[in-house]
Design an enzyme around this catalytic site. Sequence first.
Site, PDB file in Angstrom:
ATOM      1  N   PRO A   1       0.821  -1.210   0.000  1.00 13.56           N
ATOM      2  CA  PRO A   1       0.000   0.000   0.000  1.00 13.56           C
ATOM      3  C   PRO A   1       0.856   1.262   0.000  1.00 13.56           C
ATOM      4  O   PRO A   1       1.885   1.337   0.676  1.00 13.56           O
ATOM      5  CB  PRO A   1      -0.796  -0.121   1.301  1.00 13.56           C
ATOM      6  CG  PRO A   1      -0.902  -1.586   1.522  1.00 13.56           C
ATOM      7  CD  PRO A   1       0.409  -2.152   1.057  1.00 13.56           C
ATOM      8  N   CYS A   2       0.402   2.254  -0.774  1.00 17.02           N
ATOM      9  CA  CYS A   2       1.225   3.450  -0.981  1.00 17.02           C
ATOM     10  C   CYS A   2       0.512   4.726  -0.568  1.00 17.02           C
ATOM     11  O   CYS A   2       0.896   5.814  -0.984  1.00 17.02           O
ATOM     12  CB  CYS A   2       1.623   3.552  -2.454  1.00 17.02           C
ATOM     13  SG  CYS A   2       0.188   3.562  -3.577  1.00 17.02           S
TER      14      CYS A   2
END
Length: 479
Positions: A82-83
């Site tokens: 996840p970014c």
Amino acid sequence: MEQYNAIDLFSGCGGMTSGLIKAGFNVIAAVEIDKNAASAYRANYKSNKIKLFEKDIRQVSSMDIYELLEGDVLHLLAGCPPCQGFSSIRRLNRDEYIEDERNNLVLEYLRFVKELKPLTIMLENVPALEKYSTFQSVVEKIKKLGYFVEVKIVNVASYGVPQNRKRLVMIGSLIKKVHIPYGDHVGATVREFIGNIEAPENTTDELHKRYPHHTPEVMKRISLTPKDGGSREDLPEEYTLECHKKENIGFHDVYGRLRWDAPSSTITGGCLNPSKGRFLHPSENRCITAREAAMLQTFDRDFMFPVELSLSSLALMIGNALPPLFCYKQSCYIKKELDGYFMTDIFDQTKRSAIMKKVKNRNTAPEIFIRSLLNELGIKYRLQTKVFHCKPDIVFPSKKKVIFINGCFWHGHDCRRGALPKTNTEFWINKIEVNRDRDEKNYAEISDKGWEYLIIWGCQIKKSNREYLIDILNKFLKE
């Protein structure tokens, strides 16, 4: 080998998996915590018999995945942690990242690299991750495991994806130095991907019917926006929102139209809301539909999404996905590198031995599992000794006993996972025989010094075999 095994961590709805499968990989497992994305993943890949772990990756054991390999080698570990903390939208284009507990999930990717020892690795993310100290530390630790690693920022448009979207790519290999290939595709356009799709009012595709409907005031503003690339700045002043009249407001693409003969803007999690970016259709007075957004992401026309979701949830799923075509191009490069190792004889014995030593680094999932059983039994052990030239995996000095944990393929076990590849078979027969001869010399050295050894094969190491493994450990150590 006919197919190479791959794992997709943080899979989302399946963009990476789509690219891997089209490149010829055998995806055996995926991990995704979001229930909506997991639902889409299951709908599209149920026939591929992929094991989907629908839970927090921190609660997934590497042994869970190792068991699925059934003693075989893992050829590729792929993932996109996840970014959200590094997204340029959330950071408002500032350099610093936002504190988000998901930022450190890149450490989970490192954990699986350490414990599964894949021959190759691939990670994709937003460009800002490159400057994150934890990610930089992860890269260095992966290099210390013996991987050749390259990290590069690329634009997916140069790989045939019809949108301007920069991505960070990390590729690593235990085999040889790797170089992320620059894309050579120029000119993928919006028209090429959605120019021939039927109008939403004429479709039977439920996903294509999903797009926002606006008030008459907003529709008037949309109708006045010039076709094929117009923006809010082209509107007559009386139709310009007061908030857009302020100086230095930025976000000039909001309520803008896509251009037919150019790439689209980045398809984000707001792609079904024209107030979030340049997401108006090039020539029709509406936002792009969910199907059009997915096709601009290069998903196949028949890729299934949960149409019952809200528009915002659909947009988030589509915008957060990895473009399958981009993943396909990267996966093809990795497959070519693996073919060079498995299907040709380009490495001498010294080089292949060096690669195998990297694969057999300490702290693999099978070793950790066997150690956990020993700890439960209260049996003390060591991981190394200077008594022998060879290196057993677990040592019991007071008992003068050692354990070898052998991969079935590399050590020629008589089981399904010990089967030889159907390509370059003569080479692999010779290669495995060399390994077996070396094993016999190691076992002879241990016996000559009055010690005993136990071999545990990869195919035996399963959670379902727990009691059996405890029994053989007890018998071996108490005899």
